[in-house]
Design a protein around this motif. Sequence first.
Motif, PDB file in Angstrom:
ATOM      1  N   LYS A 185      -3.736   0.403   9.970  1.00 35.69           N
ATOM      2  CA  LYS A 185      -3.708  -0.815  10.779  1.00 35.69           C
ATOM      3  C   LYS A 185      -2.316  -1.440  10.750  1.00 35.69           C
ATOM      4  N   ARG A 186      -1.709  -1.462   9.574  1.00 35.68           N
ATOM      5  CA  ARG A 186      -0.369  -2.045   9.438  1.00 35.68           C
ATOM      6  C   ARG A 186       0.675  -1.199  10.150  1.00 35.68           C
ATOM      7  N   ILE A 187       0.558   0.128  10.033  1.00 33.18           N
ATOM      8  CA  ILE A 187       1.521   1.008  10.700  1.00 33.18           C
ATOM      9  C   ILE A 187       1.421   0.852  12.212  1.00 33.18           C
ATOM     10  N   LYS A 188       0.213   0.776  12.740  1.00 27.80           N
ATOM     11  CA  LYS A 188       0.033   0.592  14.176  1.00 27.80           C
ATOM     12  C   LYS A 188       0.661  -0.710  14.631  1.00 27.80           C
ATOM     13  N   ARG A 189       0.437  -1.767  13.868  1.00 24.05           N
ATOM     14  CA  ARG A 189       1.018  -3.068  14.206  1.00 24.05           C
ATOM     15  C   ARG A 189       2.548  -2.983  14.197  1.00 24.05           C
ATOM     16  N   TYR A 202      -2.332  11.091   1.867  1.00 26.04           N
ATOM     17  CA  TYR A 202      -3.672  10.512   2.035  1.00 26.04           C
ATOM     18  C   TYR A 202      -4.489  10.635   0.753  1.00 26.04           C
ATOM     19  N   ALA A 203      -3.782  10.733  -0.380  1.00 24.86           N
ATOM     20  CA  ALA A 203      -4.454  10.690  -1.684  1.00 24.86           C
ATOM     21  C   ALA A 203      -4.637   9.240  -2.096  1.00 24.86           C
ATOM     22  N   SER A 204      -5.315   8.485  -1.244  1.00 24.45           N
ATOM     23  CA  SER A 204      -5.651   7.082  -1.484  1.00 24.45           C
ATOM     24  C   SER A 204      -7.069   6.852  -0.988  1.00 24.45           C
ATOM     25  N   SER A 205      -7.659   5.766  -1.402  1.00 28.47           N
ATOM     26  CA  SER A 205      -9.021   5.472  -0.972  1.00 28.47           C
ATOM     27  C   SER A 205      -9.061   5.294   0.539  1.00 28.47           C
ATOM     28  N   ILE A 262       0.876  -1.170   0.000  1.00 23.75           N
ATOM     29  CA  ILE A 262       0.000   0.000   0.000  1.00 23.75           C
ATOM     30  C   ILE A 262       0.913   1.220   0.000  1.00 23.75           C
ATOM     31  N   SER A 263       0.835   2.029  -1.027  1.00 26.99           N
ATOM     32  CA  SER A 263       1.739   3.161  -1.145  1.00 26.99           C
ATOM     33  C   SER A 263       1.075   4.445  -0.649  1.00 26.99           C
ATOM     34  N   LEU A 264       1.712   5.046   0.355  1.00 22.16           N
ATOM     35  CA  LEU A 264       1.325   6.375   0.824  1.00 22.16           C
ATOM     36  C   LEU A 264       2.422   7.365   0.463  1.00 22.16           C
ATOM     37  N   GLY A 265       3.182   7.027  -0.563  1.00 22.98           N
ATOM     38  CA  GLY A 265       4.334   7.825  -0.911  1.00 22.98           C
ATOM     39  C   GLY A 265       4.135   8.775  -2.066  1.00 22.98           C
ATOM     40  N   VAL A 266       3.221   8.455  -2.955  1.00 23.22           N
ATOM     41  CA  VAL A 266       3.088   9.220  -4.189  1.00 23.22           C
ATOM     42  C   VAL A 266       2.340  10.529  -3.940  1.00 23.22           C
ATOM     43  N   GLY A 267       2.932  11.645  -4.385  1.00 24.40           N
ATOM     44  CA  GLY A 267       2.288  12.943  -4.257  1.00 24.40           C
ATOM     45  C   GLY A 267       1.391  13.221  -5.446  1.00 24.40           C
ATOM     46  N   GLU A 268       0.377  12.411  -5.595  1.00 22.50           N
ATOM     47  CA  GLU A 268      -0.473  12.493  -6.782  1.00 22.50           C
ATOM     48  C   GLU A 268      -1.914  12.173  -6.406  1.00 22.50           C
ATOM     49  N   ARG A 275      -7.305   2.912   5.729  1.00 23.24           N
ATOM     50  CA  ARG A 275      -7.618   2.145   6.940  1.00 23.24           C
ATOM     51  C   ARG A 275      -6.679   0.954   7.091  1.00 23.24           C
ATOM     52  N   GLU A 276      -6.455   0.255   6.003  1.00 26.19           N
ATOM     53  CA  GLU A 276      -5.565  -0.902   6.049  1.00 26.19           C
ATOM     54  C   GLU A 276      -4.129  -0.460   6.330  1.00 26.19           C
TER      55      GLU A 276
END
Length: 415
Positions: A403-407, A391-394, A58-64, A399-400
């Motif tokens: 959850k992974r970052i918290k874990r 946060y330019a993602s669904s 899951i990519s939260l890296g792209v500025g798009e 949410r997923e």
Amino acid sequence: MKLEDFSLNTKKITRIIDEDDFCSGRTLKSYLSSRVEQIKPSGIRRFFDMANRVEGVISLGVGEPDFVTHWSICEAVIRSLEKSYTSYTEIAGLMELRKEIAYYMNSRFQVSYSPESEIIGTIGGSQALDLSLRTILNPGDEVLVIEPSYLAYAPLVTLAGGIPVPVKTTIETNFKPKPEHIKQSINSNTKALILCTPNNPTGSFLNKDELEEIAEILIEHDLLVITDEIYAELTYDETFCSIASIDGLRERTIIISGFSKGFAMTGWRLGFICAPEGFSQEMLKIHQNTMLCAPSITQYGAIEALKNGQQYVQEMRKNYQKRRNYVVNTLNEMGLDCHIPGGAFYVFPSIRSTGLSSEKFAENLLMKEKVAVVPGNVFGEGGEGHIRCSYASSIEALREAMKRIKRFVESSCLD
């Protein structure tokens, strides 16, 4: 020349370059520009390349934007192709486009520019910045860069012959520059300040009162400001104010903006410059010898975006704001201190509580939980101890990812 002969010659050239053994004993390095050698490879690109090799990321890296360009904009381009509008345009861009930009800037942000002489269509906001810097800088001129900053600012200053001078901000001030820190960075060589609000990577937003404080400093020290307003449409809690609208600033301000973020048109590569005629007409000299003009078909798309795209922009903004609120709250709940960004679509949480560096946190998170974020140090030294998440993602993907970052934060892999 036969194909096999060309192949042999290519191998020979490659061998010579690899051996750093050019004719007359010159090495490859001796042919390179010293300015280019100062530029570091993109830190973001390295993490994107790593992420591309991991399945299920899951990519939260792209500025798009994750939204697609509105179909009415695409239809406008199709109509232009059907009418064979595929020729060069004026160097500064189609007059119809420049008139629409002038109307848009005046009606939305209360800044007035002449479409005939003060507006230029560019190949995205990056070329707009490059044109601006090359037009104003002489060798040795210093440019203040608010850090953490978009990673192209300092390299483009260097390539234009200038010297980037960082002005650091911290999470304690919501990554907003303190006026006294700006003043302390000014000397006789300082020529300009690069300002980005809303900011990439932090999402910080400067309101009118805060901009007026900076304006006083610019006037007092007779400095220019290049204001990157590419995220102007994406502000959530306060109304966007352009520093060019403040008394005494228009004549010392160069606005760069475009259609990538607010109108979800990243791949269209169309930006623009609004600047006093004395600057813009000099910029055209560079533009005509490097790009000639922006692609005609993207200009027709942008005209439609400006005429009829505001409703779509408003829908995106509301969606982003909901995502922002969710991500900020969730990160704070898991112990990653995160300020509330006033705009753009990034959060910049602190990961210092984990004891990991920005790069180590990003690498481990990618390998252990398959979430891609950008380490904050690629945006300047002031970004160390943070990560940038888009946060330019669904909302489902966010949410997923949360959850992974918290874990990951709670796991023993931080030891």
